[in-house]
Scaffold this motif. Structure first.
Motif, short mmCIF file in Angstrom:
data_model
loop_
_atom_site.label_atom_id
_atom_site.label_comp_id
_atom_site.label_asym_id
_atom_site.label_seq_id
_atom_site.Cartn_x
_atom_site.Cartn_y
_atom_site.Cartn_z
N ASP A 1 9.45 4.57 3.29
CA ASP A 1 8.80 5.55 2.41
C ASP A 1 8.97 5.17 0.94
OD1 ASP A 1 7.98 6.96 4.61
OD2 ASP A 1 9.57 8.47 4.49
N ASP A 2 10.17 4.74 0.58
CA ASP A 2 10.43 4.35 -0.81
C ASP A 2 9.61 3.12 -1.20
OD1 ASP A 2 12.25 6.42 -0.85
OD2 ASP A 2 14.00 5.13 -0.55
N ILE A 3 9.51 2.16 -0.29
CA ILE A 3 8.76 0.94 -0.56
C ILE A 3 7.26 1.23 -0.72
CG2 ILE A 3 7.97 -1.23 0.46
CD1 ILE A 3 10.71 -1.44 -0.81
N GLN A 4 6.70 2.03 0.17
CA GLN A 4 5.27 2.30 0.10
C GLN A 4 4.91 3.10 -1.15
OE1 GLN A 4 4.51 2.85 4.85
NE2 GLN A 4 2.75 3.11 3.52
N LEU A 5 5.79 3.99 -1.56
CA LEU A 5 5.56 4.73 -2.81
C LEU A 5 5.54 3.77 -4.00
CD1 LEU A 5 5.33 7.86 -3.36
CD2 LEU A 5 7.67 7.73 -4.20
N LEU A 6 6.48 2.81 -4.00
CA LEU A 6 6.54 1.83 -5.07
C LEU A 6 5.31 0.92 -5.06
CD1 LEU A 6 8.12 0.45 -7.36
CD2 LEU A 6 9.31 -0.90 -5.61
N TRP A 7 4.90 0.49 -3.87
CA TRP A 7 3.75 -0.41 -3.79
C TRP A 7 2.44 0.28 -4.18
CZ3 TRP A 7 2.48 -5.52 -2.70
CH2 TRP A 7 3.58 -6.37 -2.59
N GLU A 8 2.33 1.54 -3.92
CA GLU A 8 1.14 2.27 -4.39
C GLU A 8 1.08 2.21 -5.92
OE1 GLU A 8 -0.91 6.71 -4.16
OE2 GLU A 8 0.61 6.13 -2.68
N ASN A 9 2.24 2.34 -6.57
CA ASN A 9 2.28 2.23 -8.03
C ASN A 9 1.95 0.80 -8.49
OD1 ASN A 9 3.11 4.87 -7.86
ND2 ASN A 9 4.91 4.62 -9.16
N TYR A 10 2.46 -0.20 -7.76
CA TYR A 10 2.10 -1.59 -8.08
C TYR A 10 0.57 -1.74 -8.12
CZ TYR A 10 6.81 -3.53 -6.84
OH TYR A 10 8.15 -3.85 -6.76
N ILE A 11 -0.05 -1.33 -7.03
CA ILE A 11 -1.49 -1.51 -6.85
C ILE A 11 -2.26 -0.75 -7.93
CG2 ILE A 11 -3.43 -1.05 -5.29
CD1 ILE A 11 -1.29 -1.45 -2.98
N TYR A 12 -1.89 0.48 -8.13
CA TYR A 12 -2.60 1.31 -9.12
C TYR A 12 -2.52 0.70 -10.52
CZ TYR A 12 -3.71 5.40 -11.99
OH TYR A 12 -4.26 6.26 -12.92
N TRP B 1 3.48 -3.00 5.85
CA TRP B 1 3.59 -1.84 4.95
C TRP B 1 2.60 -1.92 3.79
CZ3 TRP B 1 9.68 -1.37 4.43
CH2 TRP B 1 10.21 -1.04 5.69
N ILE B 2 2.28 -3.12 3.36
CA ILE B 2 1.32 -3.25 2.26
C ILE B 2 -0.07 -2.80 2.72
CG2 ILE B 2 0.23 -4.87 0.67
CD1 ILE B 2 2.78 -6.59 0.88
N LYS B 3 -0.47 -3.28 3.88
CA LYS B 3 -1.76 -2.87 4.44
C LYS B 3 -1.80 -1.35 4.63
CE LYS B 3 -4.74 -3.50 8.48
NZ LYS B 3 -4.89 -4.19 9.81
N ASP B 4 -0.72 -0.80 5.17
CA ASP B 4 -0.67 0.65 5.39
C ASP B 4 -0.78 1.42 4.06
OD1 ASP B 4 -0.34 0.13 8.06
OD2 ASP B 4 1.83 0.43 8.07
N THR B 5 -0.19 0.88 3.01
CA THR B 5 -0.26 1.54 1.70
C THR B 5 -1.70 1.55 1.19
OG1 THR B 5 2.00 0.85 1.17
CG2 THR B 5 0.58 1.49 -0.67
N LEU B 6 -2.38 0.42 1.30
CA LEU B 6 -3.78 0.35 0.86
C LEU B 6 -4.66 1.32 1.64
CD1 LEU B 6 -4.03 -3.50 0.48
CD2 LEU B 6 -4.47 -1.89 -1.36
N GLN B 7 -4.43 1.39 2.94
CA GLN B 7 -5.21 2.33 3.75
C GLN B 7 -4.91 3.77 3.36
OE1 GLN B 7 -4.16 1.09 7.76
NE2 GLN B 7 -5.89 -0.34 7.89
N GLY B 8 -3.66 4.06 3.07
CA GLY B 8 -3.31 5.41 2.62
C GLY B 8 -3.96 5.77 1.31
N MET B 9 -4.21 4.77 0.46
CA MET B 9 -4.88 5.01 -0.82
C MET B 9 -6.39 5.06 -0.68
SD MET B 9 -2.62 2.42 -3.24
CE MET B 9 -3.40 2.91 -4.78
N VAL C 1 -2.44 -9.76 -9.83
CA VAL C 1 -1.73 -10.40 -8.72
C VAL C 1 -0.40 -9.69 -8.51
CG1 VAL C 1 -0.53 -12.49 -7.95
CG2 VAL C 1 -2.79 -12.68 -9.01
N ILE C 2 -0.08 -9.43 -7.23
CA ILE C 2 1.24 -8.91 -6.84
C ILE C 2 1.82 -9.89 -5.82
CG2 ILE C 2 2.56 -6.97 -5.91
CD1 ILE C 2 0.11 -5.19 -6.49
N VAL C 3 3.03 -10.36 -6.07
CA VAL C 3 3.67 -11.33 -5.17
C VAL C 3 5.00 -10.78 -4.71
CG1 VAL C 3 4.62 -13.65 -4.94
CG2 VAL C 3 2.55 -13.30 -6.31
#
Length: 328
Positions: free
Chosen positions: A305-316, A125-133, A189-191
């Motif tokens: 969906d909830d996790i990927q939305l949150l991880w996009e915010n982490y990354i940003y 899901w993390i990889k998918d989030t980065l690709q979506g961004m 860093v995100i862990v």
């Protein structure tokens, strides 16, 4: 002799009658307008009225000078090439000034991102989030050797992500390098980890201590996660992330750990299992001026969906704070 004397008297009478008629013609008759006699009171009133009229006129002129009427100038007709309903931009409107958000977005496109994620069989899901961004990144999957090699390289990583969920875990030398990157290089860093209770007194401790958090205890099953700092950018930029109320347990044993703040901590517990407990029972912590996010629950225990939305915010947000640290 008597006849001539009578004619003489008649002549005098005719002269008198002519004189009377002449006087009668010069006298004013009853229907002729008379010249009015001089009236001083009337003249005074007329003078006063004239003076008041002049005063009002002067006041009106002064008022118009102080508050002139608004002059409405009709806009010129648009050129024939522009539809009648289209707005005609002015010279200043044609200049688009760059915003902070646009600048961050552009910088993210060239950011150097290293990703370790050990869930190839259940969904990365993390990889998918980065690709979506649309963000380029170096993805090593669950290859710990490749991950360590990239950590020790001379590449100036902007963001390093550790997605250690598959109930195998990253430990030892990895955290030595991560701590050095965070403290010396201002790397973001995100862990994601579920096993802090197993390594909390090991090489990860310098990182968690500098972050300002420590292990409280582990927990076995997932539960609803509540935002403790709902106004934090982590929950609002670029998306509005909703609390992780809904969950479906994927892992059959130990779902994660609780964090608590240590004395004098500058970290923030962003989310936890108990509402209004902002110093313990935390599962998301932010520290190092927002460049580091620690998550101590498993992604796959919650809705994708909830996790990927949150991880996009982490990354940003971690990248945004990384750039802010570099610009100081």
């Amino acid at each position: 002799m008597s006849q001539p004397k009578r004619f003489k008297h008649r002549g005098k009478m005719m002269i008198v009658m002519l004189l009377v008629l002449a006087l009668a013609c010069n006298m004013p008759g009853a229907g002729t307008p008379q010249t009015p006699a001089f009236d001083p009171t009337k003249v005074a009133l007329e003078f006063q009225s004239t003076a008041m009229s002049q005063q009002l006129t002067q006041q009106s002129i002064a008022t118009e000078a102080e508050d002139p009427p608004t002059l409405v100038i009709p806009s010129p007709a648009p050129p024939t090439s522009v539809p009648p309903t289209a707005a005609i931009p002015t010279a200043t409107e044609n200049v688009i000034l760059p915003t902070a958000t646009q600048d961050i977005t552009e910088r993210m496109k060239s950011a150097k991102i290293l990703v370790y994620e050990d869930t190839p069989y259940i969904g990365q899901w993390i990889k998918d989030t980065l690709q979506g961004m649309g963000l380029k990144h170096t993805f090593v999957g669950d290859a710990m050797g490749n991950f360590m090699e990239n950590l020790n390289s001379g590449i100036p990583w902007d963001l390093i992500i550790v997605g250690a969920e598959s109930h195998d875990y990253v430990s030892g030398d990895f955290f030595d390098v991560l701590t050095k990157r965070v403290v010396q290089d201002k790397t973001a860093v995100i862990v994601e980890m579920w096993y802090l209770d197993q390594v909390s007194e090991g090489r990860i401790k310098p990182l968690t201590t500098k972050c300002g958090v420590e292990l409280q205890k582990s927990y076995d099953a997932p539960s609803s996660i509540y935002w403790l700092e709902s106004s934090s950018p982590v929950f609002n930029e670029p998306n509005t992330a909703i609390p992780l109320i809904h969950f479906d347990q994927y892992w059959s044993w130990q779902s994660g750990d609780y964090l608590r703040l240590i004395p004098g901590s500058e970290a923030t517990l962003l989310a936890g299992m108990y509402q209004n407990r902002d110093s313990d029972y935390g599962v998301i912590a932010s520290c190092f001026d927002g460049r580091v996010v620690l998550q101590t629950f498993c992604n796959h225990d919650y809705h994708r969906d909830d996790i990927q939305l949150l991880w996009e915010n982490y990354i940003y947000n971690t990248l945004k704070n990384r750039f802010a640290a570099l610009d100081q």
